[in-house]
Design an enzyme around this catalytic site. Sequence first.
Site: not given
Ligand SMILES: *Cc1c(COP(=O)(O)O)cnc(C)c1O
Length: 401
Positions: A185, A213, A244
């Site tokens: 990320s 992602h 996302k």
């Molecule tokens: C954003 C993210 C999460 C968390 O997801 P949420 O639904 O926002 O809690 C988990 N793992 C990665 C790699 C992320 O980028």
Amino acid sequence: MALSPSPYDWIDQSLATLHKAHWHRVVSPLDGLPGPVVTWANQPMLNFASNDYLGLAGDPRLAAAAIAAIRTYGTGSTGSRLLSGHRPIHRQLESAIADLKGTEDAIVFSSGYSANLGTISALVGSRDLVLSDQYNHSSLINGARLSGATVCTYAHGDSDDLRRHLETQRQQYRRCLILTDTVFSMDGDLCPLPEILDLADTHGAMVLVDEAHGTGVLGKTGAGAVEYLGCRGRSLIQVGTLSKALGSLGGYVTGSATLMDLLRNRAASWIYTTGLSPADTAAALAAIQVIHTEPERRARLWQRVQQLSTELDALLAAAPPEGIRRRLPSESPIVCLEVADAATALAWGQHLREVGVWVAAVRPPTVPTSRLRLTLMATHEETHIQRLVAALAPGLAAPED
Ligand SMILES: *Cc1c(COP(=O)(O)O)cnc(C)c1O
């Protein structure tokens, strides 16, 4: 009378330390709908800081689906999925995720973070070994800690280092679980998934990948990095988020039907929390529909990634902006520019904001080296990218809209 020291005094001291290191962070409110141009302090701002890769968080179709679900099911789920909180749309969403991913079944959680906490701690315990990539997301790291397993970190993206850990340690434990982000990320690079899965087969280890992602962004059908890297159909556990590219809120796990059955019985962060809200569930379901019917959104996103990378490389070769060292290798819509230090990252972040460009200045302790993190959306225009690059090259005039 002198006040005795308060037991909370350490909070001020901690904050002072954060300020001194340029690590202190604050929130800034954005107004209006999410999109490539947002409003900040009444000013329009080009947005290169969101994870809304397909531009769906402000899509009227998702909003309409969420409103219809509220009218049908109400605003709250009212209880745990195992009690009063289970609605037909939860199962529809779980089927849609399994269908997108080509897996047997799926289960949705309140967030991606809680999906990782609940799943990892249901899979391994104190007699087991977790092997975790050095740059894994916080939710994987804390899930591993919560499980009570022995946790070893392998060098980032290094399957040789992973092999060494498996060869020397696997035998001493009951189960072994390998954890990795598919798309990292804060860097935007990908894990060596085929090699990891081969090693897991050889050494009898489970693999859990975090597709936060990747889902909706990578792969021919938008199923994610697992599809893009040719690993669809191999046995592994996929976790991801609805927040996302899917423009909603919530998380999911997908894989075998037996695993989902186990999670419904063992994942504390699923059992002892309220079911996903009807609105979030319906919005995510509508987003998956869009992923199936509008592949051109992904194509546009990748065109912008190509454009930004090419233009940044030309700029860095011709006249590197002050304090910006290099573009980090990326295979995703996350494009990072490494900068000299945290103060430089902050200064660039502020300068860009002053000229109407919003990027994330990411600093330790989130990442080992400070960087500007630029994320692209399918809804960015070519001129948006040109204005971003011009803003990084003082002296070059930014083209007007
Ligand atoms: C954003 C993210 C999460 C968390 O997801 P949420 O639904 O926002 O809690 C988990 N793992 C990665 C790699 C992320 O980028």
